[in-house]
Scaffold this motif. Sequence first.
Motif, PDB file in Angstrom:
ATOM      1  N   PRO A 169      23.499  28.512 -20.555  1.00  0.00           N
ATOM      2  CA  PRO A 169      22.831  29.758 -20.175  1.00  0.00           C
ATOM      3  C   PRO A 169      23.722  30.979 -20.416  1.00  0.00           C
ATOM      4  CG  PRO A 169      23.646  28.646 -18.226  1.00  0.00           C
ATOM      5  CD  PRO A 169      23.991  27.766 -19.400  1.00  0.00           C
ATOM      6  N   TYR A 170      23.089  32.071 -20.810  1.00  0.00           N
ATOM      7  CA  TYR A 170      23.773  33.346 -21.038  1.00  0.00           C
ATOM      8  C   TYR A 170      23.006  34.447 -20.320  1.00  0.00           C
ATOM      9  CZ  TYR A 170      26.179  30.983 -24.875  1.00  0.00           C
ATOM     10  OH  TYR A 170      26.933  30.128 -25.629  1.00  0.00           O
ATOM     11  N   LEU A 171      23.689  35.128 -19.405  1.00  0.00           N
ATOM     12  CA  LEU A 171      23.111  36.274 -18.723  1.00  0.00           C
ATOM     13  C   LEU A 171      23.322  37.490 -19.614  1.00  0.00           C
ATOM     14  CD1 LEU A 171      21.859  37.501 -16.134  1.00  0.00           C
ATOM     15  CD2 LEU A 171      24.188  37.824 -15.298  1.00  0.00           C
ATOM     16  N   GLN A 172      22.252  38.246 -19.838  1.00  0.00           N
ATOM     17  CA  GLN A 172      22.358  39.410 -20.706  1.00  0.00           C
ATOM     18  C   GLN A 172      22.463  40.677 -19.867  1.00  0.00           C
ATOM     19  OE1 GLN A 172      20.136  39.054 -24.508  1.00  0.00           O
ATOM     20  NE2 GLN A 172      18.782  37.816 -23.232  1.00  0.00           N
ATOM     21  N   ALA A 173      23.414  41.510 -20.232  1.00  0.00           N
ATOM     22  CA  ALA A 173      23.600  42.787 -19.535  1.00  0.00           C
ATOM     23  C   ALA A 173      22.474  43.747 -19.915  1.00  0.00           C
ATOM     24  CB  ALA A 173      24.946  43.389 -19.925  1.00  0.00           C
ATOM     25  N   ALA A 174      22.272  44.746 -19.085  1.00  0.00           N
ATOM     26  CA  ALA A 174      21.283  45.768 -19.402  1.00  0.00           C
ATOM     27  C   ALA A 174      21.705  46.483 -20.684  1.00  0.00           C
ATOM     28  CB  ALA A 174      21.182  46.767 -18.258  1.00  0.00           C
ATOM     29  N   PRO A 175      20.762  46.685 -21.604  1.00  0.00           N
ATOM     30  CA  PRO A 175      21.113  47.328 -22.869  1.00  0.00           C
ATOM     31  C   PRO A 175      21.416  48.818 -22.693  1.00  0.00           C
ATOM     32  CG  PRO A 175      18.770  46.816 -22.794  1.00  0.00           C
ATOM     33  CD  PRO A 175      19.381  46.258 -21.556  1.00  0.00           C
ATOM     34  N   SER A 176      22.198  49.348 -23.627  1.00  0.00           N
ATOM     35  CA  SER A 176      22.543  50.771 -23.598  1.00  0.00           C
ATOM     36  C   SER A 176      21.353  51.628 -24.028  1.00  0.00           C
ATOM     37  CB  SER A 176      23.715  51.040 -24.546  1.00  0.00           C
ATOM     38  OG  SER A 176      23.283  50.901 -25.891  1.00  0.00           O
ATOM     39  N   ARG A 177      21.451  52.912 -23.800  1.00  0.00           N
ATOM     40  CA  ARG A 177      20.413  53.854 -24.220  1.00  0.00           C
ATOM     41  C   ARG A 177      20.237  53.820 -25.729  1.00  0.00           C
ATOM     42  NH1 ARG A 177      20.562  58.631 -26.528  1.00  0.00           N
ATOM     43  NH2 ARG A 177      22.802  58.817 -26.253  1.00  0.00           N
ATOM     44  N   ILE A 178      21.338  53.809 -26.486  1.00  0.00           N
ATOM     45  CA  ILE A 178      21.262  53.781 -27.956  1.00  0.00           C
ATOM     46  C   ILE A 178      20.582  52.496 -28.421  1.00  0.00           C
ATOM     47  CG2 ILE A 178      22.618  53.752 -30.092  1.00  0.00           C
ATOM     48  CD1 ILE A 178      22.575  56.482 -28.598  1.00  0.00           C
ATOM     49  N   HIS A 179      20.948  51.385 -27.818  1.00  0.00           N
ATOM     50  CA  HIS A 179      20.303  50.102 -28.124  1.00  0.00           C
ATOM     51  C   HIS A 179      18.788  50.230 -27.952  1.00  0.00           C
ATOM     52  CE1 HIS A 179      18.747  46.086 -27.121  1.00  0.00           C
ATOM     53  NE2 HIS A 179      19.779  45.575 -27.771  1.00  0.00           N
ATOM     54  N   GLN A 180      18.364  50.795 -26.837  1.00  0.00           N
ATOM     55  CA  GLN A 180      16.938  50.925 -26.552  1.00  0.00           C
ATOM     56  C   GLN A 180      16.241  51.882 -27.524  1.00  0.00           C
ATOM     57  OE1 GLN A 180      16.670  48.145 -25.034  1.00  0.00           O
ATOM     58  NE2 GLN A 180      15.188  48.924 -23.566  1.00  0.00           N
TER      59      GLN A 180
END
Length: 190
Positions: free
Chosen positions: A31-42
């Motif tokens: 399992p891999y927990l994903q961090a909240a994406p950055s504004r630029i990513h979004q």
Amino acid sequence: MSLPKEEREYTYVDYLSWPKDERIEIINGTPYLQAAPSRIHQEILSEIHRQIANYLIDKNCKVYPAPFAVILDLEEEEEEDIKNVVEPDITIVCDEEKLDDRGCKGSPDMVVEIISPSTARKDKIEKFNLYEKTGVQEYWIVEPEEKILSVFTLQANQRYGRPGLYSEDDNVPVSIFEDLQINLNIVFSQ
């Protein structure tokens, strides 16, 4: 939520039991927990999704932004045996038989991953190998800081060939469609 610490392989059954507001993927039972994406990513995700979604109006294929579950163990029929559940940034599915209320069961036609320093290894190695092995026809890796896009397409030998490399000044053809190009100038304009 911290990742499970127990030394074992995790499955789709575990995935279904975890909180719905957490983005967790399972690759080869890990399992891999994903961090909240950055504004630029979004912003990049939103623009690529917008261009594809506009193109797909009145067409049979569907495009889904994350979070959207993709189950990639085609040979496994029992949920407790499925060890690969990913949530690509963008998923395109042209076979409606693969879709259900939970997401996509089987290989999507195309996947886009927007990397960050914390996901680069997973996206460039583990997911690359998984997508290739399970027959994802086209795999895009977007590198926001460098403003570079790598496009991998499945060849006749069922392996990804040498990538097409594109920068912010390019229009990128989407090989699974005859006449769609993504304008990277707009994608990377933030």
